[in-house]
Write a protein that holds these residues in place. Structure first.
Motif, PDB file in Angstrom:
ATOM      1  N   VAL A 122     -37.903 -18.394   5.347  1.00 47.43           N
ATOM      2  CA  VAL A 122     -37.379 -17.561   6.427  1.00 47.43           C
ATOM      3  C   VAL A 122     -35.928 -17.188   6.124  1.00 47.43           C
ATOM      4  N   MET A 123     -35.657 -15.885   6.057  1.00 43.76           N
ATOM      5  CA  MET A 123     -34.317 -15.371   5.767  1.00 43.76           C
ATOM      6  C   MET A 123     -33.561 -14.992   7.028  1.00 43.76           C
ATOM      7  N   ASP A 124     -34.290 -14.588   8.055  1.00 43.45           N
ATOM      8  CA  ASP A 124     -33.663 -14.150   9.303  1.00 43.45           C
ATOM      9  C   ASP A 124     -34.704 -14.260  10.401  1.00 43.45           C
ATOM     10  N   ALA A 125     -34.288 -14.688  11.578  1.00 46.52           N
ATOM     11  CA  ALA A 125     -35.227 -14.824  12.691  1.00 46.52           C
ATOM     12  C   ALA A 125     -34.509 -14.523  13.999  1.00 46.52           C
ATOM     13  N   ASP A 126     -35.096 -13.645  14.791  1.00 50.05           N
ATOM     14  CA  ASP A 126     -34.558 -13.368  16.117  1.00 50.05           C
ATOM     15  C   ASP A 126     -34.691 -14.610  17.006  1.00 50.05           C
ATOM     16  N   PRO A 127     -33.862 -14.725  18.036  1.00 43.44           N
ATOM     17  CA  PRO A 127     -34.009 -15.851  18.960  1.00 43.44           C
ATOM     18  C   PRO A 127     -35.426 -15.919  19.518  1.00 43.44           C
ATOM     19  N   SER A 163     -36.105 -20.747  12.085  1.00 41.75           N
ATOM     20  CA  SER A 163     -34.741 -20.264  11.876  1.00 41.75           C
ATOM     21  C   SER A 163     -34.518 -20.141  10.379  1.00 41.75           C
ATOM     22  N   GLU A 164     -33.396 -19.540  10.006  1.00 46.24           N
ATOM     23  CA  GLU A 164     -33.102 -19.306   8.592  1.00 46.24           C
ATOM     24  C   GLU A 164     -33.200 -20.588   7.768  1.00 46.24           C
ATOM     25  N   GLY A 165     -33.856 -20.496   6.626  1.00 46.73           N
ATOM     26  CA  GLY A 165     -34.003 -21.629   5.727  1.00 46.73           C
ATOM     27  C   GLY A 165     -35.294 -22.396   5.897  1.00 46.73           C
ATOM     28  N   ASN A 166     -35.970 -22.234   7.047  1.00 45.21           N
ATOM     29  CA  ASN A 166     -37.262 -22.902   7.219  1.00 45.21           C
ATOM     30  C   ASN A 166     -38.253 -22.394   6.174  1.00 45.21           C
ATOM     31  N   THR A 167     -39.030 -23.311   5.631  1.00 45.09           N
ATOM     32  CA  THR A 167     -39.950 -22.981   4.550  1.00 45.09           C
ATOM     33  C   THR A 167     -41.329 -23.546   4.861  1.00 45.09           C
ATOM     34  N   PHE A 168     -42.359 -22.736   4.584  1.00 42.39           N
ATOM     35  CA  PHE A 168     -43.736 -23.101   4.918  1.00 42.39           C
ATOM     36  C   PHE A 168     -44.643 -22.855   3.718  1.00 42.39           C
ATOM     37  N   PHE A 169     -45.556 -23.797   3.485  1.00 42.72           N
ATOM     38  CA  PHE A 169     -46.553 -23.680   2.431  1.00 42.72           C
ATOM     39  C   PHE A 169     -47.905 -23.404   3.083  1.00 42.72           C
TER      40      PHE A 169
END
Length: 320
Positions: A122-127, A163-169
């Motif tokens: 995730v690079m950017d996420a709205d509230p 949020s930014e930085g979250n990563t999912f496989f």
């Protein structure tokens, strides 16, 4: 065999928005661009080199000409002349459809294709933005079918705030969807096989309901609740931090504020760098490529070393 960059392959979608342009700086006039394919050898969407002496040539041409130098000996032996991964940036202004992907065996039998294991950064996420990943409990096959018939599938799904930085496989068979307001980097097997099972009853620009693939999906779904999708990874400065290591790709996180030099003489694979924040230059002794947020470079396997110069950048490093 210098660092190769490619023309983005832009995809319009009813759920697309403007972040690929406004946040990542892509040259886009549309208000509904959902995807930028950065490195692709999908038939009909093959990347074209945008820099250096090979400018204007296709990725497939370069592979056909010298597969081991570009992909690596072990990659060539395993995949032949097929480039094994697809690299994208995705902007979801609206919720994507609820979908899943078949595994290699099913995809080969039905579509003569690879399956589609993927990961998201995730690079950017709205509230309030979220993703759908898997079920919120174990679900039976017949229960799932009934929920699709009754329009109650959403009640069975697991929602993940992001949020930014979250990563999912996202392994094959896992039901999933990117939610509205999310901009992410996606790394996946080279495949465009998707089974859409629910689309919020939306209609396309011609007023038609989009096609669903429920019959195909039923045999491909993993109905178990699994908490195996959230990726925890270190973010140590100026080190190679492992994120994902699966049979289809390996991804590391580079959090840099100074020069990083790596010996690649034992790395028998290409390397892709996706810039997810900041700026950097990537050099391999045969050339240099500049990267900004939202840009990507492919380092051929023949590269014996790489030097990354930056005063501040976050990169995803992808290999096989």
């Amino acid at each position: 065999m210098y660092p190769l960059q490619f023309e983005p392959i832009l995809k319009e979608h009813l759920w697309g928005g403007t972040k690929l342009r406004d946040v990542l700086g892509k040259n886009i006039k549309s208000e509904t661009t959902g995807e930028s394919w950065e490195v692709s050898a999908v038939e009909g969407d093959i990347s074209i080199v945008s820099n250096g002496s090979e400018k204007g040539r296709s990725l497939q041409d370069l592979i056909n000409e010298n597969p081991e130098a570009l992909m690596g000996k072990q990659v060539h032996e395993r995949f032949g002349y097929e480039f094994p991964i697809l690299i994208k940036f995705i902007d979801a202004k609206l919720d994507l459809s609820i979908q899943l992907h078949p595994n290699d065996e099913l995809a080969k039998a039905r579509h003569n294709s690879f399956g589609k294991t993927e990961m998201w950064y995730v690079m950017d996420a709205d509230p309030g933005a979220q993703l759908i990943v898997g079920f919120n409990r174990d679900v039976g096959r017949e229960e799932c079918i009934k929920s699709l018939e009754d329009n109650t599938l959403l009640e069975l799904l697991n929602y993940e705030p992001v949020s930014e930085g979250n990563t999912f496989f996202i392994n094959t068979g896992k039901i999933h969807a990117i939610g509205a307001g999310v901009l992410l980097a996606e790394i996946q097997q080279t495949s465009d096989v998707t089974y859409r099972v629910y689309d919020f009853n939306r209609r396309d620009k011609n007023g038609q309901l989009r096609e669903l693939h429920t019959d195909l999906a039923i045999d491909a779904i993993d109905y178990r609740k699994k908490d195996d999708f959230k990726v925890s990874y270190p973010t140590n400065k100026n080190e190679v931090n492992q994120m994902v290591d699966c049979p289809y790709f390996k991804t590391n996180f580079l959090n840099l504020d100074q020069e990083l030099h790596q010996d690649l003489s034992e790395r028998d694979t290409f390397t892709i760098y996706m810039c997810v924040s900041g700026k950097a230059t990537v050099s391999n002794g045969h050339g240099t490529a500049s990267l900004e947020k939202g840009q990507t470079v492919l380092l051929p396997a023949a590269s014996r070393s790489v030097q990354i110069d930056t005063t501040g950048a976050k990169l995803l490093e992808v290999t096989i």
